[in-house]
Write a protein that holds these residues in place. Structure first.
Motif, PDB file in Angstrom:
ATOM      1  N   ASP A  13       0.789  -1.244   0.164  1.00 37.27           N
ATOM      2  CA  ASP A  13       0.000   0.068  -0.260  1.00 37.27           C
ATOM      3  C   ASP A  13       0.698   1.460   0.055  1.00 37.27           C
ATOM      4  N   TYR A  14       2.005   1.321   0.562  1.00 40.92           N
ATOM      5  CA  TYR A  14       3.147   2.653   0.615  1.00 40.92           C
ATOM      6  C   TYR A  14       3.925   2.458  -0.537  1.00 40.92           C
ATOM      7  N   ASP A  15       4.079   3.571  -1.049  1.00 42.51           N
ATOM      8  CA  ASP A  15       5.191   3.762  -2.140  1.00 42.51           C
ATOM      9  C   ASP A  15       6.356   4.628  -1.765  1.00 42.51           C
ATOM     10  N   THR A  16       5.947   5.335  -0.372  1.00 38.23           N
ATOM     11  CA  THR A  16       6.943   6.318   0.163  1.00 38.23           C
ATOM     12  C   THR A  16       7.374   5.791   1.801  1.00 38.23           C
ATOM     13  N   ILE A  17       8.733   5.839   2.069  1.00 41.28           N
ATOM     14  CA  ILE A  17       8.975   5.352   3.302  1.00 41.28           C
ATOM     15  C   ILE A  17       9.581   6.251   4.014  1.00 41.28           C
ATOM     16  N   THR A  18       9.203   6.838   4.899  1.00 41.22           N
ATOM     17  CA  THR A  18       9.801   8.217   5.885  1.00 41.22           C
ATOM     18  C   THR A  18      10.605   7.304   6.903  1.00 41.22           C
ATOM     19  N   VAL A  19      12.038   7.579   6.807  1.00 39.81           N
ATOM     20  CA  VAL A  19      12.816   6.542   7.788  1.00 39.81           C
ATOM     21  C   VAL A  19      13.228   7.719   8.821  1.00 39.81           C
ATOM     22  N   VAL A  20      12.908   7.340   9.955  1.00 43.82           N
ATOM     23  CA  VAL A  20      13.402   8.046  11.151  1.00 43.82           C
ATOM     24  C   VAL A  20      14.702   7.490  11.771  1.00 43.82           C
ATOM     25  N   GLY A  21      15.763   8.231  11.782  1.00 45.75           N
ATOM     26  CA  GLY A  21      16.984   7.517  12.351  1.00 45.75           C
ATOM     27  C   GLY A  21      17.735   7.035  10.995  1.00 45.75           C
ATOM     28  N   ALA A  22      17.565   7.453   9.804  1.00 42.27           N
ATOM     29  CA  ALA A  22      18.305   7.083   8.622  1.00 42.27           C
ATOM     30  C   ALA A  22      19.847   7.423   8.756  1.00 42.27           C
ATOM     31  N   SER A  23      20.706   6.885   8.381  1.00 38.39           N
ATOM     32  CA  SER A  23      22.096   7.278   8.265  1.00 38.39           C
ATOM     33  C   SER A  23      22.863   7.390   7.142  1.00 38.39           C
TER      34      SER A  23
END
Length: 141
Positions: A13-23
């Motif tokens: 269902d999602y085509d966008t992933i918001t990544v908290v803590g991405a490095s």
């Protein structure tokens, strides 16, 4: 709905992933996972207060700074931070919260599920994407 059903619905269902803590550090899973998912068609929105670009994408300092609707929030932060991130995700209007492998929080689960978010914890997006074979479909954000 089983955990596997929730995982498959999120991947579909999602085509966008918001990544908290991405490095920005390519040796870390918090860089490898978003890079892998991006290669398979997902749009990545990195959130990190200490970087300007991660996996070729501009970085936002907080979830509240993102100038568009947030859908799936993927978390690469210690379990102790998960409840506060869940609160921020709810405030940002997210509809799904995914805590990466090794991250668990009863408080985050309660916050997310009480607000109607789909919730996954202690699972890796790469492992689940490989298991299901699902690729980004251009669904909801």
């Amino acid at each position: 709905m089983s955990a596997d059903d929730v995982i498959e619905s999120i991947l579909r269902d999602y085509d966008t992933i918001t990544v908290v803590g991405a490095s920005a550090n390519t040796a870390k899973a918090a860089n490898e996972v978003p890079a892998y998912m991006k290669e398979r068609g997902w749009r990545i929105i990195p959130v990190n207060p200490h970087a300007d670009e991660i996996v070729g994408e501009p970085v936002y300092r907080t979830l509240a700074d993102i100038p568009e609707q947030v859908g799936l929030v993927d978390v690469f932060r210690p379990s102790d931070d998960a409840a506060e991130i869940a609160r921020q995700a709810v405030e940002a209007g997210a509809s799904a919260l995914w805590l990466q492998l090794g991250i668990r929080s009863a408080a985050a689960r309660e916050i997310a599920e009480s607000a109607g978010l789909r919730y996954v914890e202690d699972r890796c997006l790469i492992i689940e994407q490989r298991r299901t074979g699902i690729v980004a479909s251009g669904g909801a954000r």
